[in-house]
Design a protein around this motif. Structure first.
Motif, PDB file in Angstrom:
ATOM      1  N   TRP A  58      -0.217   5.799  -7.179  1.00  0.00           N
ATOM      2  CA  TRP A  58      -1.570   5.327  -7.474  1.00  0.00           C
ATOM      3  C   TRP A  58      -2.020   5.765  -8.868  1.00  0.00           C
ATOM      4  CZ3 TRP A  58      -4.315   1.819  -4.929  1.00  0.00           C
ATOM      5  CH2 TRP A  58      -5.678   1.684  -5.209  1.00  0.00           C
ATOM      6  N   ALA A  59      -1.672   7.001  -9.252  1.00  0.00           N
ATOM      7  CA  ALA A  59      -2.036   7.499 -10.585  1.00  0.00           C
ATOM      8  C   ALA A  59      -1.365   6.668 -11.672  1.00  0.00           C
ATOM      9  CB  ALA A  59      -1.650   8.968 -10.724  1.00  0.00           C
ATOM     10  N   ALA A  60      -0.100   6.288 -11.431  1.00  0.00           N
ATOM     11  CA  ALA A  60       0.606   5.476 -12.425  1.00  0.00           C
ATOM     12  C   ALA A  60      -0.014   4.094 -12.556  1.00  0.00           C
ATOM     13  CB  ALA A  60       2.080   5.363 -12.035  1.00  0.00           C
ATOM     14  N   GLY A  69     -11.853   2.936 -12.701  1.00  0.00           N
ATOM     15  CA  GLY A  69     -12.898   3.121 -11.700  1.00  0.00           C
ATOM     16  C   GLY A  69     -12.904   2.008 -10.673  1.00  0.00           C
ATOM     17  N   GLU A  70     -12.560   0.801 -11.102  1.00  0.00           N
ATOM     18  CA  GLU A  70     -12.489  -0.316 -10.166  1.00  0.00           C
ATOM     19  C   GLU A  70     -11.288  -0.156  -9.234  1.00  0.00           C
ATOM     20  OE1 GLU A  70     -12.661  -3.994 -12.287  1.00  0.00           O
ATOM     21  OE2 GLU A  70     -14.638  -3.563 -13.164  1.00  0.00           O
ATOM     22  N   TRP A  71     -10.213   0.426  -9.727  1.00  0.00           N
ATOM     23  CA  TRP A  71      -9.085   0.736  -8.850  1.00  0.00           C
ATOM     24  C   TRP A  71      -9.520   1.733  -7.775  1.00  0.00           C
ATOM     25  CZ3 TRP A  71      -3.719  -0.280  -8.540  1.00  0.00           C
ATOM     26  CH2 TRP A  71      -3.274  -1.287  -9.420  1.00  0.00           C
ATOM     27  N   PHE A  72     -10.335   2.697  -8.171  1.00  0.00           N
ATOM     28  CA  PHE A  72     -10.822   3.697  -7.221  1.00  0.00           C
ATOM     29  C   PHE A  72     -11.641   3.039  -6.111  1.00  0.00           C
ATOM     30  CE2 PHE A  72     -14.488   6.496  -6.189  1.00  0.00           C
ATOM     31  CZ  PHE A  72     -13.804   7.424  -5.419  1.00  0.00           C
ATOM     32  N   VAL A  73     -12.579   2.182  -6.487  1.00  0.00           N
ATOM     33  CA  VAL A  73     -13.389   1.479  -5.494  1.00  0.00           C
ATOM     34  C   VAL A  73     -12.501   0.583  -4.632  1.00  0.00           C
ATOM     35  CG1 VAL A  73     -15.267  -0.170  -5.156  1.00  0.00           C
ATOM     36  CG2 VAL A  73     -15.462   1.583  -6.918  1.00  0.00           C
ATOM     37  N   GLY A  74     -11.529  -0.078  -5.274  1.00  0.00           N
ATOM     38  CA  GLY A  74     -10.606  -0.922  -4.517  1.00  0.00           C
ATOM     39  C   GLY A  74      -9.801  -0.118  -3.509  1.00  0.00           C
ATOM     40  N   GLY A  75      -9.392   1.081  -3.894  1.00  0.00           N
ATOM     41  CA  GLY A  75      -8.659   1.938  -2.968  1.00  0.00           C
ATOM     42  C   GLY A  75      -9.498   2.318  -1.760  1.00  0.00           C
ATOM     43  N   CYS A  76     -10.777   2.597  -1.990  1.00  0.00           N
ATOM     44  CA  CYS A  76     -11.675   2.920  -0.881  1.00  0.00           C
ATOM     45  C   CYS A  76     -11.886   1.712   0.025  1.00  0.00           C
ATOM     46  CB  CYS A  76     -13.017   3.421  -1.417  1.00  0.00           C
ATOM     47  SG  CYS A  76     -12.912   5.017  -2.256  1.00  0.00           S
ATOM     48  N   ALA A  77     -11.978   0.509  -0.581  1.00  0.00           N
ATOM     49  CA  ALA A  77     -12.139  -0.712   0.211  1.00  0.00           C
ATOM     50  C   ALA A  77     -10.896  -0.965   1.069  1.00  0.00           C
ATOM     51  CB  ALA A  77     -12.399  -1.896  -0.707  1.00  0.00           C
ATOM     52  N   LEU A  78      -9.720  -0.744   0.498  1.00  0.00           N
ATOM     53  CA  LEU A  78      -8.484  -0.936   1.252  1.00  0.00           C
ATOM     54  C   LEU A  78      -8.340   0.123   2.351  1.00  0.00           C
ATOM     55  CD1 LEU A  78      -6.110  -1.870  -1.690  1.00  0.00           C
ATOM     56  CD2 LEU A  78      -6.775  -3.352   0.215  1.00  0.00           C
ATOM     57  N   THR A  79      -8.844   1.332   2.092  1.00  0.00           N
ATOM     58  CA  THR A  79      -8.851   2.364   3.138  1.00  0.00           C
ATOM     59  C   THR A  79      -9.683   1.906   4.331  1.00  0.00           C
ATOM     60  OG1 THR A  79      -8.607   4.146   1.504  1.00  0.00           O
ATOM     61  CG2 THR A  79      -9.478   4.757   3.662  1.00  0.00           C
ATOM     62  N   LEU A  80     -10.880   1.381   4.053  1.00  0.00           N
ATOM     63  CA  LEU A  80     -11.750   0.865   5.112  1.00  0.00           C
ATOM     64  C   LEU A  80     -11.073  -0.279   5.853  1.00  0.00           C
ATOM     65  CD1 LEU A  80     -14.501   0.512   6.575  1.00  0.00           C
ATOM     66  CD2 LEU A  80     -15.211  -0.919   4.631  1.00  0.00           C
ATOM     67  N   PHE A 102      -2.883   2.821   6.095  1.00  0.00           N
ATOM     68  CA  PHE A 102      -4.109   3.603   5.953  1.00  0.00           C
ATOM     69  C   PHE A 102      -3.862   4.888   5.168  1.00  0.00           C
ATOM     70  CE2 PHE A 102      -6.420   7.202   7.992  1.00  0.00           C
ATOM     71  CZ  PHE A 102      -7.681   6.965   7.453  1.00  0.00           C
ATOM     72  N   GLY A 103      -2.791   5.611   5.513  1.00  0.00           N
ATOM     73  CA  GLY A 103      -2.503   6.865   4.833  1.00  0.00           C
ATOM     74  C   GLY A 103      -2.210   6.677   3.363  1.00  0.00           C
ATOM     75  N   LEU A 104      -1.558   5.589   2.994  1.00  0.00           N
ATOM     76  CA  LEU A 104      -1.231   5.347   1.588  1.00  0.00           C
ATOM     77  C   LEU A 104      -2.488   5.286   0.726  1.00  0.00           C
ATOM     78  CD1 LEU A 104       1.666   2.721   1.772  1.00  0.00           C
ATOM     79  CD2 LEU A 104       1.796   5.059   0.885  1.00  0.00           C
ATOM     80  N   PHE A 105      -3.511   4.585   1.200  1.00  0.00           N
ATOM     81  CA  PHE A 105      -4.715   4.426   0.380  1.00  0.00           C
ATOM     82  C   PHE A 105      -5.664   5.607   0.507  1.00  0.00           C
ATOM     83  CE2 PHE A 105      -3.323  -0.021   1.115  1.00  0.00           C
ATOM     84  CZ  PHE A 105      -3.076  -0.345  -0.210  1.00  0.00           C
ATOM     85  N   TYR A 106      -5.830   6.129   1.717  1.00  0.00           N
ATOM     86  CA  TYR A 106      -6.767   7.241   1.914  1.00  0.00           C
ATOM     87  C   TYR A 106      -6.315   8.486   1.150  1.00  0.00           C
ATOM     88  CZ  TYR A 106     -10.171  10.075   4.559  1.00  0.00           C
ATOM     89  OH  TYR A 106     -11.219  10.878   4.934  1.00  0.00           O
ATOM     90  N   ASN A 107      -5.005   8.742   1.133  1.00  0.00           N
ATOM     91  CA  ASN A 107      -4.493   9.904   0.415  1.00  0.00           C
ATOM     92  C   ASN A 107      -4.371   9.673  -1.079  1.00  0.00           C
ATOM     93  OD1 ASN A 107      -4.094  11.971   2.387  1.00  0.00           O
ATOM     94  ND2 ASN A 107      -2.424  10.778   3.253  1.00  0.00           N
ATOM     95  N   ALA A 108      -4.503   8.419  -1.516  1.00  0.00           N
ATOM     96  CA  ALA A 108      -4.380   8.120  -2.944  1.00  0.00           C
ATOM     97  C   ALA A 108      -5.680   8.334  -3.701  1.00  0.00           C
ATOM     98  CB  ALA A 108      -3.910   6.675  -3.133  1.00  0.00           C
ATOM     99  N   VAL A 109      -6.825   8.053  -3.057  1.00  0.00           N
ATOM    100  CA  VAL A 109      -8.074   7.998  -3.826  1.00  0.00           C
ATOM    101  C   VAL A 109      -8.617   9.384  -4.173  1.00  0.00           C
ATOM    102  CG1 VAL A 109      -8.731   5.737  -2.957  1.00  0.00           C
ATOM    103  CG2 VAL A 109      -9.470   7.785  -1.714  1.00  0.00           C
ATOM    104  N   MET A 110      -8.378  10.404  -3.345  1.00  0.00           N
ATOM    105  CA  MET A 110      -8.974  11.700  -3.639  1.00  0.00           C
ATOM    106  C   MET A 110      -8.402  12.364  -4.891  1.00  0.00           C
ATOM    107  SD  MET A 110     -11.179  14.005  -3.382  1.00  0.00           S
ATOM    108  CE  MET A 110     -12.159  13.355  -2.039  1.00  0.00           C
ATOM    109  N   PRO A 111      -7.071  12.370  -5.120  1.00  0.00           N
ATOM    110  CA  PRO A 111      -6.600  12.936  -6.383  1.00  0.00           C
ATOM    111  C   PRO A 111      -7.213  12.246  -7.610  1.00  0.00           C
ATOM    112  CG  PRO A 111      -4.781  12.709  -4.864  1.00  0.00           C
ATOM    113  CD  PRO A 111      -5.952  12.020  -4.224  1.00  0.00           C
TER     114      PRO A 111
END
Length: 385
Positions: A58-60, A69-80, A102-111
């Motif tokens: 996700w960082a790459a 920042g839009e990737w971050f919001v998108g990651g949260c939307a995909l988590t939901l 679910f784990g792929l996106f939820y664990n990606a956004v916090m770092p």
């Protein structure tokens, strides 16, 4: 605190509030669907396994974007969206598939969010604790109340009770759509050469074994307490005791480290954790004893974590810090989490059940203690710990 920083507190609150529902109670929900401990362990294993893969990937990807920042919001939307899949799945393979996504996106956004937070703070890093503590408050409020809610609405209500928290997390992410993290966020790949530094491998092995020892707690603690006859409200209270004392001890940990040294405290924390898992295995039926055991979270988690961070700053100073954290996150929490979940599931499904699972957790923690006790006492580390 500046008004501009309050939005960071809000996201921490809802991210960890959702985690406060997920971590303690998803095992109870899967068990309520009629699945075995192997399925519970496999789901949590996928959860930890995604921690190895998703943050660097996700960082790459987000780092190459002009609008991270839009990737971050998108990651949260995909988590939901992925969590909503639990509303429509009941078979084991379907549950595992949803969990993997679910784990792929939820664990990606916090770092990514941590990097955005540190960028926003700039030189005011002393304010980080005041922002992050709202995450612990969110976890506390939810973890302490969801047991009673599931008692009232039934175990199968878990996805419906939890989905609004992920929706609130997405709403809290929206104000950060224009935020940017640092230009480069180091990943595990950037830390390869640091793996060979003296003492690093033994230290990370100790951290991994400690995480393995926590496997029965993260995967089966709620079910173990339920099997011992405790109500959902009582189990929520036990989770709350641990988080409350964790919050309090995080504030005191720097003073303790300054007085006793991180290395010595790590030994004490591991010893206390051995006692904690042994008591949890043998006296689960006694609520007063379990309350005392929960209070040791102050040492087995809070002080231990603070000491690990202090030692990490010794091994990976300055610009190496981000790479070191990626190494610790993937190796300890990721690999250690997968191994701990697997060990817990095998023990749970055996004749020994929860008792055996927690006794194995204690045994692995003893090994962690021995591994760290046999470290080479170099003059550098002696001065820095």
């Amino acid at each position: 605190m500046d008004a501009s920083l309050r939005r960071f507190s809000l996201f921490y609150f809802f991210y960890y509030a959702a985690l406060g529902a997920y971590t303690p109670y998803i095992g109870r929900w899967v068990d309520g669907l009629g699945h075995s401990g192997y399925v519970v362990g496999a789901m949590l294993g996928l959860w930890y396994g995604s921690r190895i893969v998703s943050p660097p990937v996700w960082a790459a990807l987000s780092g190459r974007s002009a609008r991270p920042g839009e990737w971050f919001v998108g990651g949260c939307a995909l988590t939901l969206l992925c969590f909503a899949g639990f509303l429509f799945t009941q078979s084991a393979w379907a549950l595992l598939g949803v969990m993997a996504a679910f784990g792929l996106f939820y664990n990606a956004v916090m770092p990514q969010f941590e990097a955005m937070t540190l960028t926003a703070l700039g030189p005011r890093t002393d304010l980080y604790g005041r922002l992050r503590v709202w995450g612990s408050i969110g976890f506390l409020l939810v973890a302490s109340s969801y047991g009673a809610l599931m008692d009232h609405f039934g175990d199968r209500a878990f996805p419906w009770l939890t989905l609004p928290l992920f929706a609130a997390m997405l709403v809290a992410a929206w104000p950060h759509r224009h935020d940017t993290p640092p230009a480069h966020v180091d990943t595990v790949e950037d830390a390869g050469h640091l793996w060979k530094r003296p003492g690093v491998r033994r230290f990370l092995l100790m951290a991994l074994l400690m995480q393995v020892g926590f496997g029965p707690f993260y995967v089966f603690y709620t079910l173990h307490m339920q099997a011992a006859g405790h109500s959902g409200a009582a189990i929520g209270m036990l989770w709350a005791i641990g988080v409350l004392i964790e919050i309090a001890m995080f504030w005191q940990a720097p003073k303790l480290i300054g007085r006793f040294g991180a290395s010595r405290l790590l030994m004490v924390c591991m010893a206390v954790t051995v006692v904690r898992w042994t008591v949890t295995a043998l006296f689960a039926h006694s609520l007063p004893v379990m309350m005392l055991a929960a209070s040791t979270h102050a040492l087995s988690f809070a002080v231990f974590h603070a000491c690990v961070m202090r030692q990490m700053s010794t091994f990976f100073p300055g610009k190496r810090a981000a790479a070191g954290q990626s190494l610790l996150y993937g190796f300890s929490s990721g690999v250690g989490g997968v191994l701990g979940a697997g060990m817990a599931a095998l023990a749970w499904e055996s004749a020994g059940g929860g008792r055996l699972a927690f006794l194995l957790g204690a045994a692995v923690t003893v090994v962690a203690w021995v591994v760290y006790a046999l470290r080479r006492q170099t003059p550098l580390r002696a001065r820095q710990s």
